[in-house]
Design a protein around this motif. Structure first.
Motif, mmCIF file in Angstrom:
data_model
loop_
_atom_site.group_PDB
_atom_site.id
_atom_site.type_symbol
_atom_site.label_atom_id
_atom_site.label_comp_id
_atom_site.label_asym_id
_atom_site.label_seq_id
_atom_site.Cartn_x
_atom_site.Cartn_y
_atom_site.Cartn_z
ATOM 1 N N ALA A 15 0.831 -1.201 0.000
ATOM 2 C CA ALA A 15 0.000 0.000 0.000
ATOM 3 C C ALA A 15 0.868 1.253 0.000
ATOM 4 C CB ALA A 15 -0.937 0.000 1.196
ATOM 5 N N GLN A 16 1.963 1.203 0.736
ATOM 6 C CA GLN A 16 2.862 2.353 0.782
ATOM 7 C C GLN A 16 3.460 2.607 -0.604
ATOM 8 O OE1 GLN A 16 5.701 1.976 3.941
ATOM 9 N NE2 GLN A 16 5.915 4.174 4.131
ATOM 10 N N ILE A 17 3.834 1.535 -1.297
ATOM 11 C CA ILE A 17 4.356 1.668 -2.657
ATOM 12 C C ILE A 17 3.291 2.265 -3.571
ATOM 13 C CG2 ILE A 17 5.122 0.366 -4.689
ATOM 14 C CD1 ILE A 17 6.510 -1.578 -2.688
ATOM 15 N N LEU A 18 2.063 1.759 -3.440
ATOM 16 C CA LEU A 18 0.957 2.255 -4.263
ATOM 17 C C LEU A 18 0.723 3.742 -4.026
ATOM 18 C CD1 LEU A 18 -1.463 1.921 -6.162
ATOM 19 C CD2 LEU A 18 -2.797 1.196 -4.174
ATOM 20 N N LEU B 92 1.849 11.387 -9.133
ATOM 21 C CA LEU B 92 1.074 11.895 -10.271
ATOM 22 C C LEU B 92 0.928 13.403 -10.162
ATOM 23 C CD1 LEU B 92 -1.840 9.275 -10.298
ATOM 24 C CD2 LEU B 92 0.080 9.393 -11.907
ATOM 25 N N ASN B 93 0.691 14.062 -11.298
ATOM 26 C CA ASN B 93 0.438 15.495 -11.198
ATOM 27 C C ASN B 93 -0.908 15.708 -10.482
ATOM 28 O OD1 ASN B 93 -1.828 15.977 -13.030
ATOM 29 N ND2 ASN B 93 -0.406 15.742 -14.729
ATOM 30 N N ARG C 13 -3.881 12.934 -10.093
ATOM 31 C CA ARG C 13 -4.027 12.351 -8.748
ATOM 32 C C ARG C 13 -5.452 12.554 -8.232
ATOM 33 N NH1 ARG C 13 -0.138 15.033 -5.701
ATOM 34 N NH2 ARG C 13 -1.667 16.517 -4.991
ATOM 35 N N THR C 14 -5.968 13.759 -8.397
ATOM 36 C CA THR C 14 -7.321 14.051 -7.928
ATOM 37 C C THR C 14 -8.348 13.201 -8.662
ATOM 38 O OG1 THR C 14 -6.736 16.302 -7.289
ATOM 39 C CG2 THR C 14 -9.067 15.869 -7.692
ATOM 40 N N ALA D 138 -3.306 8.889 -15.955
ATOM 41 C CA ALA D 138 -2.949 8.470 -14.592
ATOM 42 C C ALA D 138 -2.732 6.962 -14.537
ATOM 43 C CB ALA D 138 -4.039 8.887 -13.608
ATOM 44 N N LYS D 139 -3.630 6.212 -15.151
ATOM 45 C CA LYS D 139 -3.500 4.741 -15.151
ATOM 46 C C LYS D 139 -2.238 4.309 -15.882
ATOM 47 C CE LYS D 139 -8.475 3.964 -15.070
ATOM 48 N NZ LYS D 139 -9.619 3.497 -15.867
ATOM 49 N N ALA D 140 -1.959 4.929 -17.020
ATOM 50 C CA ALA D 140 -0.756 4.571 -17.780
ATOM 51 C C ALA D 140 0.499 4.882 -16.967
ATOM 52 C CB ALA D 140 -0.731 5.319 -19.116
ATOM 53 N N SER D 141 0.515 6.026 -16.340
ATOM 54 C CA SER D 141 1.663 6.418 -15.526
ATOM 55 C C SER D 141 1.824 5.481 -14.324
ATOM 56 C CB SER D 141 1.492 7.867 -15.060
ATOM 57 O OG SER D 141 2.584 8.270 -14.292
#
Length: 183
Positions: A114-117, A124-125, A129-130, A163-166
């Motif tokens: 979870a910390q990695i996630l 993310l920008n 992220r939002t 966001a998903k791709a990043s």
């Protein structure tokens, strides 16, 4: 609203969990999320007369929450930068602590993952992220996200796609390193 404490109490009862969870997703510290939750409802109380009902009450409160969280993060980052340059801090603990929180639904054995996630999400920008957190963590639909973020549905779709791709790229690297370190 200001003249009706029962109505405000109902508003708080209906939305405080949503506000707290949203703040926790952004800040990843329970005490900070609690503080933001209080700040949000102070702002809601003070601004209720200005609510123009162009958006739903829920999205208006989400917008206030996100703005409070982003302001909090900016303020904290400014203090960290000041600490680095001045080498003094009023609270050294506050400046050195890293995200460490108990997010609802995360089991102890998944805490490292979870910390990695959340590190990847936090990289993310701001807009991506939002949009991602409102979609995946809060379960809002694209039209609600567009309303909260005051943008178009197609812009939200684009932000989510990027966001998903990043995240896919960042997480594949991080989890590969995680697996190597665990072996």
């Amino acid at each position: 609203m200001k003249d009706n404490p029962l109505l405000f109490r109902k508003l708080y009862d209906d939305y405080h969990v949503m506000v707290y969870n949203c703040a926790l997703n952004y800040l990843q510290h329970t005490a900070d999320a609690e503080e933001i939750t209080q700040d949000v409802f102070v702002k809601v109380y003070q601004s209720m007369q200005q609510f123009n009902e162009k958006s739903s009450l829920k999205t208006w409160i989400y917008r206030i929450t996100i703005n409070k969280c982003l302001d909090f993060i900016d303020k904290k980052n400014t203090r960290k930068r000041w600490f680095v340059f001045s080498n003094k801090a009023a609270d050294d603990y506050e400046m050195s602590r890293i995200p460490d929180f108990e997010h609802p639904g995360i089991l102890l054995e998944n805490k490292e993952k979870a910390q990695i996630l959340f590190e990847a999400i936090n990289s993310l920008n701001e807009n991506q992220r939002t949009a991602f957190m409102l979609s995946k963590l809060d379960g809002l639909g694209n039209s609600e996200i567009a309303e909260v973020m005051q943008t178009t549905i197609s812009a939200v779709e684009s932000m989510l796609f990027r966001a998903k791709a990043s995240l896919r790229e960042k997480l594949s690297e991080k989890f590969e390193n995680y697996r190597k370190n665990k072996s």
